[in-house]
Design a protein around this motif. Structure first.
Motif, PDB file in Angstrom:
ATOM      1  N   ARG A  19       0.832  -1.208   0.000  1.00  0.00           N
ATOM      2  CA  ARG A  19       0.000   0.000   0.000  1.00  0.00           C
ATOM      3  C   ARG A  19       0.867   1.259   0.000  1.00  0.00           C
ATOM      4  N   ARG A  20       1.929   1.240   0.806  1.00  0.00           N
ATOM      5  CA  ARG A  20       2.814   2.404   0.855  1.00  0.00           C
ATOM      6  C   ARG A  20       3.530   2.613  -0.474  1.00  0.00           C
TER       7      ARG A  20
ATOM      8  N   LEU B  18       2.333   9.703  -5.368  1.00  0.00           N
ATOM      9  CA  LEU B  18       2.865  10.965  -4.852  1.00  0.00           C
ATOM     10  C   LEU B  18       4.078  11.421  -5.662  1.00  0.00           C
ATOM     11  N   ALA B  19       4.885  10.466  -6.130  1.00  0.00           N
ATOM     12  CA  ALA B  19       6.031  10.835  -6.963  1.00  0.00           C
ATOM     13  C   ALA B  19       5.568  11.499  -8.254  1.00  0.00           C
ATOM     14  N   ASP B  20       4.443  11.031  -8.796  1.00  0.00           N
ATOM     15  CA  ASP B  20       3.902  11.667  -9.999  1.00  0.00           C
ATOM     16  C   ASP B  20       3.354  13.060  -9.697  1.00  0.00           C
ATOM     17  N   LEU B  21       2.917  13.279  -8.463  1.00  0.00           N
ATOM     18  CA  LEU B  21       2.354  14.581  -8.097  1.00  0.00           C
ATOM     19  C   LEU B  21       3.429  15.621  -7.785  1.00  0.00           C
TER      20      LEU B  21
ATOM     21  N   ARG C 260      -2.763  14.554   2.897  1.00  0.00           N
ATOM     22  CA  ARG C 260      -3.484  13.450   3.544  1.00  0.00           C
ATOM     23  C   ARG C 260      -2.737  12.132   3.407  1.00  0.00           C
ATOM     24  N   HIS C 261      -1.976  11.985   2.345  1.00  0.00           N
ATOM     25  CA  HIS C 261      -1.194  10.764   2.143  1.00  0.00           C
ATOM     26  C   HIS C 261       0.199  10.866   2.763  1.00  0.00           C
ATOM     27  N   GLY C 262       0.433  11.907   3.554  1.00  0.00           N
ATOM     28  CA  GLY C 262       1.679  12.020   4.307  1.00  0.00           C
ATOM     29  C   GLY C 262       2.818  12.694   3.580  1.00  0.00           C
TER      30      GLY C 262
ATOM     31  N   VAL D 110       7.863  11.171   2.926  1.00  0.00           N
ATOM     32  CA  VAL D 110       6.689  10.579   3.580  1.00  0.00           C
ATOM     33  C   VAL D 110       7.189   9.942   4.867  1.00  0.00           C
ATOM     34  N   GLY D 111       6.845  10.553   5.985  1.00  0.00           N
ATOM     35  CA  GLY D 111       7.399  10.083   7.252  1.00  0.00           C
ATOM     36  C   GLY D 111       8.898  10.322   7.257  1.00  0.00           C
TER      37      GLY D 111
END
Length: 205
Positions: free
Chosen positions: A93-94, A101-104, A137-139, A181-182
């Motif tokens: 999932r991570r 997120l890398a695409d964003l 929201r996804h960290g 992320v974290g």
């Protein structure tokens, strides 16, 4: 005249004849007159009967211990399997979230650049805000500020200069923010690094 040569069998008592059963001794049970081998056989049977329940109990206890050990081993294997499945599911999932997120990150770079150059229109500002909220929201976190101590684990040095007034390598300029992320860095911050300037040699008067 009576004959003196009478038959010895006629003179024998009732218990002297061949095959006659001897009377039991007074006060002694009949079974005590049994043959010794019969008494020994009966004793062996009694001992065998007494030992069988003990052997059966010991065998049942051994089987119970074996089944209990098997159940405990199966339970431990199931717990380990469940932990492994949960860990793999979490990692999967991570990894999927990190790919999105890398695409964003490129889109977020454009939003940041447009905001810095005051090119945000009302409609674009709303869309940009929603994208940033989804990433948060996804960290996903942006990092990298001017003046941060240089850390090669999270910074990528693209330029180097010297500066006075600092005691350690410092991010003099942030060319591109980093994202994480974290504790996991998805992209290091690209910076220009300022090194402490060497003291100028004293000039003779």
């Amino acid at each position: 005249m009576q004959s003196q040569n009478s038959d010895p069998a006629d003179q024998a008592g009732p218990y002297d004849r061949p095959g006659a059963q001897q009377p039991a001794e007074p006060g002694v049970p009949d079974n005590e007159n049994a043959a010794p081998d019969q008494n020994a056989a009966a004793g062996a049977e009694d001992a065998s009967d007494a030992g069988e329940p003990a052997d059966a109990s010991a065998q049942l206890a051994l089987q119970l211990a074996e089944r209990t050990a098997d159940l405990q081993r199966l339970q431990a294997e199931y717990v380990n399997y469940k932990k492994r499945v949960d860990r793999d599911r979490d990692l999967s999932r991570r990894a999927g979230a990190e790919r999105i997120l890398a695409d964003l990150m490129g889109v977020l770079d454009n939003i940041r650049s447009a905001r810095e150059h005051e090119q945000m229109t009302d409609g674009f500002k709303l869309v940009a805000g929603e994208i940033e909220k989804v990433a948060s929201r996804h960290g996903l976190e942006a990092f990298g500020e001017k003046g941060d101590p240089f850390d090669p684990r999270i910074h990528e040095a693209l330029m180097q200069t010297q500066a006075s007034g600092i005691t350690e390598p410092t991010a003099a300029e942030v060319l591109q923010v980093g994202y994480k992320v974290g504790d996991r860095v998805l992209r290091p911050a690209r910076v220009a690094v300022a090194q402490p300037a060497e003291d100028a040699p004293d000039q003779e008067a």
